[in-house]
Design an enzyme around this catalytic site. Structure first.
Site, PDB file in Angstrom:
ATOM      1  N   CYS A 139      54.562  51.442 104.091  1.00  0.00           N
ATOM      2  CA  CYS A 139      53.782  50.383 103.438  1.00  0.00           C
ATOM      3  C   CYS A 139      54.005  49.047 104.146  1.00  0.00           C
ATOM      4  O   CYS A 139      55.025  48.382 103.934  1.00  0.00           O
ATOM      5  CB  CYS A 139      54.175  50.285 101.966  1.00  0.00           C
ATOM      6  SG  CYS A 139      53.293  49.004 101.066  1.00  0.00           S
ATOM      7  N   CYS A 142      54.175  46.028 101.822  1.00  0.00           N
ATOM      8  CA  CYS A 142      55.447  45.933 101.083  1.00  0.00           C
ATOM      9  C   CYS A 142      56.576  45.445 101.988  1.00  0.00           C
ATOM     10  O   CYS A 142      57.397  44.629 101.591  1.00  0.00           O
ATOM     11  CB  CYS A 142      55.854  47.289 100.533  1.00  0.00           C
ATOM     12  SG  CYS A 142      54.550  48.157  99.664  1.00  0.00           S
ATOM     13  N   ASP A 143      56.649  45.980 103.196  1.00  0.00           N
ATOM     14  CA  ASP A 143      57.855  45.796 104.009  1.00  0.00           C
ATOM     15  C   ASP A 143      57.672  44.976 105.280  1.00  0.00           C
ATOM     16  O   ASP A 143      58.654  44.664 105.958  1.00  0.00           O
ATOM     17  CB  ASP A 143      58.430  47.181 104.379  1.00  0.00           C
ATOM     18  CG  ASP A 143      58.878  47.938 103.126  1.00  0.00           C
ATOM     19  OD1 ASP A 143      59.300  47.281 102.164  1.00  0.00           O
ATOM     20  OD2 ASP A 143      58.782  49.173 103.112  1.00  0.00           O
TER      21      ASP A 143
HETATM   22  C1  LIG Z   1      58.961  53.231 100.221  1.00  0.00           C
HETATM   23  C2  LIG Z   1      57.967  52.446  99.378  1.00  0.00           C
HETATM   24  C3  LIG Z   1      58.159  51.095  99.202  1.00  0.00           C
HETATM   25  C4  LIG Z   1      57.267  50.358  98.427  1.00  0.00           C
HETATM   26  N1  LIG Z   1      57.499  49.037  98.249  1.00  0.00           N
HETATM   27  C5  LIG Z   1      56.675  48.323  97.454  1.00  0.00           C
HETATM   28  C6  LIG Z   1      56.913  46.941  97.212  1.00  0.00           C
HETATM   29  O1  LIG Z   1      57.881  46.361  97.737  1.00  0.00           O
HETATM   30  N2  LIG Z   1      56.054  46.286  96.412  1.00  0.00           N
HETATM   31  C7  LIG Z   1      54.948  46.894  95.835  1.00  0.00           C
HETATM   32  O2  LIG Z   1      54.223  46.261  95.092  1.00  0.00           O
HETATM   33  N3  LIG Z   1      54.697  48.195  96.053  1.00  0.00           N
HETATM   34  C8  LIG Z   1      55.526  48.919  96.850  1.00  0.00           C
HETATM   35  N4  LIG Z   1      55.249  50.244  97.092  1.00  0.00           N
HETATM   36  C9  LIG Z   1      54.056  50.839  96.489  1.00  0.00           C
HETATM   37  C10 LIG Z   1      54.321  51.122  95.014  1.00  0.00           C
HETATM   38  O3  LIG Z   1      55.509  51.866  94.899  1.00  0.00           O
HETATM   39  C11 LIG Z   1      53.157  51.885  94.389  1.00  0.00           C
HETATM   40  O4  LIG Z   1      51.954  51.185  94.588  1.00  0.00           O
HETATM   41  C12 LIG Z   1      53.371  52.066  92.886  1.00  0.00           C
HETATM   42  O5  LIG Z   1      54.617  52.693  92.642  1.00  0.00           O
HETATM   43  C13 LIG Z   1      52.261  52.898  92.266  1.00  0.00           C
HETATM   44  O6  LIG Z   1      52.564  53.041  90.916  1.00  0.00           O
HETATM   45  P1  LIG Z   1      51.964  54.220  90.031  1.00  0.00           P
HETATM   46  O7  LIG Z   1      52.498  53.969  88.670  1.00  0.00           O
HETATM   47  O8  LIG Z   1      50.508  54.328  90.215  1.00  0.00           O
HETATM   48  O9  LIG Z   1      52.551  55.567  90.620  1.00  0.00           O
HETATM   49  P2  LIG Z   1      53.967  56.077  91.213  1.00  0.00           P
HETATM   50  O10 LIG Z   1      54.955  54.995  91.384  1.00  0.00           O
HETATM   51  O11 LIG Z   1      53.567  56.885  92.396  1.00  0.00           O
HETATM   52  O12 LIG Z   1      54.462  57.041  90.067  1.00  0.00           O
HETATM   53  C14 LIG Z   1      53.825  58.233  89.772  1.00  0.00           C
HETATM   54  C15 LIG Z   1      54.548  58.901  88.638  1.00  0.00           C
HETATM   55  O13 LIG Z   1      53.815  60.035  88.203  1.00  0.00           O
HETATM   56  C16 LIG Z   1      54.711  61.091  87.943  1.00  0.00           C
HETATM   57  N5  LIG Z   1      53.951  62.329  87.990  1.00  0.00           N
HETATM   58  C17 LIG Z   1      53.225  62.871  89.008  1.00  0.00           C
HETATM   59  N6  LIG Z   1      52.677  64.046  88.641  1.00  0.00           N
HETATM   60  C18 LIG Z   1      53.054  64.246  87.343  1.00  0.00           C
HETATM   61  C19 LIG Z   1      52.825  65.273  86.398  1.00  0.00           C
HETATM   62  N7  LIG Z   1      52.075  66.348  86.689  1.00  0.00           N
HETATM   63  N8  LIG Z   1      53.372  65.164  85.164  1.00  0.00           N
HETATM   64  C20 LIG Z   1      54.130  64.085  84.839  1.00  0.00           C
HETATM   65  N9  LIG Z   1      54.370  63.070  85.700  1.00  0.00           N
HETATM   66  C21 LIG Z   1      53.850  63.167  86.930  1.00  0.00           C
HETATM   67  C22 LIG Z   1      55.794  60.927  89.005  1.00  0.00           C
HETATM   68  O14 LIG Z   1      56.974  61.597  88.630  1.00  0.00           O
HETATM   69  C23 LIG Z   1      55.950  59.418  88.993  1.00  0.00           C
HETATM   70  O15 LIG Z   1      56.828  59.036  87.983  1.00  0.00           O
HETATM   71  C24 LIG Z   1      56.129  50.994  97.848  1.00  0.00           C
HETATM   72  C25 LIG Z   1      55.922  52.366  98.051  1.00  0.00           C
HETATM   73  C26 LIG Z   1      56.831  53.100  98.802  1.00  0.00           C
HETATM   74  C27 LIG Z   1      56.613  54.583  99.007  1.00  0.00           C
END
Ligand SMILES: Cc1cc2nc3c(=O)[nH]c(=O)nc-3n(C[C@H](O)[C@H](O)[C@H](O)COP(=O)(O)OP(=O)(O)OC[C@H]3O[C@@H](n4cnc5c(N)ncnc54)[C@H](O)[C@@H]3O)c2cc1C
Length: 316
Positions: A139, A142-143
């Site tokens: 990302c 992010c980084d």
């Molecule tokens: C290494 C890294 C660093 C990052 N750094 C930043 C940053 O500094 N700042 C920033 O704003 N963003 C950052 N991001 C991006 C950010 O993490 C994502 O945009 C954000 O987490 C998305 O949130 P979300 O809630 O949509 O999903 P996610 O965080 O992807 O969470 C998805 C959830 O769904 C659950 N899930 C999936 N399938 C199922 C199922 N069948 N049943 C039940 N649960 C399920 C998973 O267990 C998880 O808990 C980073 C991403 C990465 C990979």
């Protein structure tokens, strides 16, 4: 046969979108049940430094931030459960879901916040420095900030890779872009933007052999020209992987409209409605553009508000 549980609101996923939806839904008396999935806390639990989420002037460690979001959701009595949903049936007015222990849940509203997973090359050295938080990232937004005035390498050839390379070029002193084939997969306009940026160096027909580093993190990347088989090392402190994301939406594909890459499509722009009434989507499961914690949290709030309105209309 186990008992069926009837609830008002099921939230699937425990990233910023899921927990924010839970905070809103719980405060609206919808008694949400939230399943955490295989990655409790979501993608941010894999990063050390989150510096762009509002409210943390000194930045915050990813797992710590997600623990705080969980605590806030639980403070309003969200039923947070370990385990995952492995099957749904959205064919009727009551939305059915089954968890991994076989428990059947009937929910009037469902908020999908299952996120997306960044794709990586799968090299051992890449995973080593990714886990260490030592210079591998999927990302740039992010980084990228951590690599100001440093040299970085980015892998990828599509629109997102071009956009991320261009973003990095404004922070890093030099960006080397590795393209596996002899051409981009990106649109012409994105390709031109990258080609016209003086501090982006593009290497075609080039693959990553190994991410090089020491105890402090990445120091370079060993690459191979796949036409000549020649290898050479590129000095770099950051290695960015921009080869795509896989949304976690497989279990919904028989019921919800997905785009060609698996992202859930919004039925009505400006809302979180899907094509199934009472089923809403938030966060990265529907977002291939922004992919940020704050935007995921924002759509989580929207989804809970949309679900609350749907429920009020349903209950008269
Ligand atoms: C290494 C890294 C660093 C990052 N750094 C930043 C940053 O500094 N700042 C920033 O704003 N963003 C950052 N991001 C991006 C950010 O993490 C994502 O945009 C954000 O987490 C998305 O949130 P979300 O809630 O949509 O999903 P996610 O965080 O992807 O969470 C998805 C959830 O769904 C659950 N899930 C999936 N399938 C199922 C199922 N069948 N049943 C039940 N649960 C399920 C998973 O267990 C998880 O808990 C980073 C991403 C990465 C990979």
């Amino acid at each position: 046969m186990s008992e069926i549980q009837n609830i008002d609101c099921l939230i699937i996923g425990s990233g910023p979108a899921g927990y924010t939806a839970a905070i809103y839904a719980a405060r609206a008396d919808m008694s949400p049940v939230l399943y955490q999935g295989m990655q409790p806390g979501g993608q941010l639990t894999t990063t050390n430094d989150v510096e762009n989420f509002p409210g943390y002037p000194d930045g915050i460690n990813g797992p710590e931030m997600m623990a705080q979001l969980q605590a806030q959701a639980e403070r309003f009595d969200t039923d947070v459960r370990p385990g995952f949903i492995d099957k749904v049936d959205f064919s009727g007015p009551i939305h059915k879901a089954w968890d991994d222990s076989g428990k059947e849940i009937h929910a009037k509203t469902v908020i999908i916040s299952t996120g997306a997973s960044a794709l990586y090359l799968g090299l051992e050295s890449e995973q080593k420095y990714l886990k260490m938080g030592g210079g591998v990232s999927a990302c740039a937004v992010c980084d990228g900030f951590f690599y100001r005035n440093q040299e970085v390498v980015i892998v990828g050839a599509g629109d997102s890779a071009c956009e991320e390379a261009h973003y990095l070029s404004k922070l890093a002193s030099k960006v080397t872009m590795l393209v596996r084939r002899d051409e981009f997969r990106a649109s012409k306009i994105m390709e031109e933007r990258v080609r016209n940026t003086p501090n982006i160096d593009i290497l075609f027909n080039t693959e990553t052999e190994e991410v090089l580093g020491d105890d402090h993190g990445v120091t370079g990347v060993r690459v191979k020209n796949n036409q000549t088989n020649e290898t050479h090392d590129i000095p770099a402190t950051g290695f960015f992987v921009a080869i795509g994301h896989k949304p976690n939406t497989d279990i919904f594909k028989d019921y919800l409209k997905l785009d060609e890459t698996g992202y859930i499509e919004y039925e009505e722009p400006g809302t979180t409605k899907t094509n199934v009434p009472g089923v809403f989507v938030a966060g990265d499961a529907a977002d291939k553009t922004y992919r940020q914690a704050v935007t995921a949290a924002g759509t989580g709030a929207m989804a809970a508000l949309d679900a609350e309105r749907y429920l009020s209309a349903l209950n008269g």
